[in-house]
Scaffold this motif. Structure first.
Motif, short mmCIF file in Angstrom:
data_model
loop_
_atom_site.label_atom_id
_atom_site.label_comp_id
_atom_site.label_asym_id
_atom_site.label_seq_id
_atom_site.Cartn_x
_atom_site.Cartn_y
_atom_site.Cartn_z
N ALA A 255 0.82 -1.22 0.00
CA ALA A 255 0.00 0.00 0.00
C ALA A 255 0.85 1.27 0.00
CB ALA A 255 -0.92 0.01 1.22
N ALA A 256 2.14 1.15 0.24
CA ALA A 256 3.00 2.32 0.40
C ALA A 256 3.14 3.10 -0.90
CB ALA A 256 4.38 1.88 0.88
N GLY A 257 2.90 4.40 -0.84
CA GLY A 257 3.17 5.28 -1.96
C GLY A 257 2.11 5.34 -3.04
N TRP A 258 1.17 4.41 -3.08
CA TRP A 258 0.19 4.40 -4.16
C TRP A 258 -0.63 5.68 -4.24
CZ3 TRP A 258 -1.27 0.08 -7.42
CH2 TRP A 258 -0.48 -1.06 -7.26
N PRO A 259 -1.20 6.16 -3.13
CA PRO A 259 -2.06 7.34 -3.24
C PRO A 259 -1.33 8.55 -3.81
CG PRO A 259 -2.40 6.25 -1.14
CD PRO A 259 -1.20 5.61 -1.76
N ARG A 260 -0.12 8.82 -3.32
CA ARG A 260 0.59 10.02 -3.75
C ARG A 260 0.91 9.95 -5.25
NH1 ARG A 260 6.06 12.17 -3.56
NH2 ARG A 260 6.90 10.25 -2.68
#
Length: 344
Positions: A115-120
């Motif tokens: 899940a790390a970094g996906w939204p940004r």
């Protein structure tokens, strides 16, 4: 005159054929050629989580090197990576250039497993001009302690986090290996997926017994691989709100028509474009129009979902009946061949 226009992810497309992520979509000139040939939309090559992580680590290292340097010593700072050296920056530039160059939707793809970094980075892709974002959650749960539910929850978590920060449509590219594909599709549908792409193809290692080494490689898809995706498109057609994109095994116009009859909103192709080039788009679309004319069909609305599993039918019973019928047909064919051969 046949009307090939359709909707996918809430976007208006002039045709149901979409170029999925591949070398065929890896440059502005290639994307422009696909648009000129009549493609409905283009999915750019994926931005990989590993690329993002490497760039973040590099930037962090640069910051650590210079954080105690006096401001007057600016000439001693290491060179800041430019668009030519930063993979993420190059990818964002590709999105910007393609979105400006063509009049069809350009979809950005994110490929990762955590899940790390996906939204940004989903937000940055959208800001760069992507009409939509496709999430390619590539998870191979090799740890025996990882449960199926953990894998499923990760997909939903990634979708929800991205959905919360972007205003453009979001599609999820699914693996065919869930224990309950229908329930997974329904969960993602409820979590806000605008589209589901069926199915992802994993690059699987193999063993070379002569060299006694593990080998890696890639094989283009074949029409025989399309059956599984068509099965699930037909099941999900009347059971999810999300758009359905079919991918894998598209070689000729008959493959496109079959996917549409099963219920796909769009049909994606990559291997055929790699094999035959950009001009194959026109071959597929002309073939689809010819097929529609021969069957007296003038719009995709008359085609889509004709052979989908009806909403009032139990999908499990429907598939079981098809399975039994297939076995009986095989027994009639191959059983007779075995009998004709006689005893050894």
């Amino acid at each position: 005159m046949t009307d090939l226009s359709t909707r996918y992810l809430g976007l208006e497309l002039r045709s149901p054929l979409v170029a999925s992520s591949s070398p065929a979509t890896s440059g502005v000139d290639r994307v422009r050629a696909l648009a000129d040939a009549g493609i409905g939309a283009v999915v750019l090559p994926s931005l990989f989580e590993e690329e993002v992580a490497r760039e973040q680590l590099r930037d962090h290292a640069l910051a650590e090197v210079t954080e105690d340097v006096h401001g007057e010593a600016a000439s001693y700072f290491p060179a800041v990576p430019t668009a030519e050296t930063g993979g993420v920056t190059r990818h964002l530039r590709l999105v910007e250039q393609c979105a400006r160059a063509v009049d069809v939707p350009v979809v950005a793809s994110l490929n990762g497993s955590t899940a790390a970094g996906w939204p940004r980075f989903a937000r940055r892709l959208a800001d760069a001009g992507a009409a939509a974002v496709e999430l390619n959650v590539h998870v191979v749960p090799g740890d025996p302690a990882t449960s199926g539910r953990d894998v499923e929850d990760r997909h939903v978590e990634v979708l929800e986090e991205v959905r919360a920060v972007v205003s453009v449509p979001v599609a999820v590219k699914l693996s065919p290996y869930f224990s309950a594909t229908g329930e997974m599709a329904a969960r993602l549908d409820r979590a806000g997926a605008d589209g589901l792409v069926l199915f992802n193809r994993f690059l699987q290692p193999d063993v070379d017994p002569e060299a006694m080494t593990v080998t890696t490689g890639f094989a283009l898809s074949t029409p025989a691989e399309a059956r599984l995706a068509r099965t699930w498109v037909a099941i999900l057609r009347h059971r999810v709100r999300a758009s359905l994109a079919a991918t894998t095994g598209v070689e000729d116009a008959a493959d496109v028509a079959a996917y549409l009859l099963a219920g796909a909103d769009v049909v994606m192709t990559a291997s055929a474009l790699v094999r035959h080039g950009t001009g194959h788009v026109r071959v597929l679309l002309d073939g689809l129009e010819d097929w529609m004319r021969r069957h007296g069909l003038t719009s995709l609305e008359q085609v889509r979902g004709r052979l989908a599993v009806p909403a009032t039918t139990d999908p499990q019973a429907h598939e079981r009946a098809g399975y039994v019928a297939a076995l009986e047909a095989a027994r009639r064919t191959y059983g007779e061949l075995g009998a004709a051969a006689g005893p050894p």
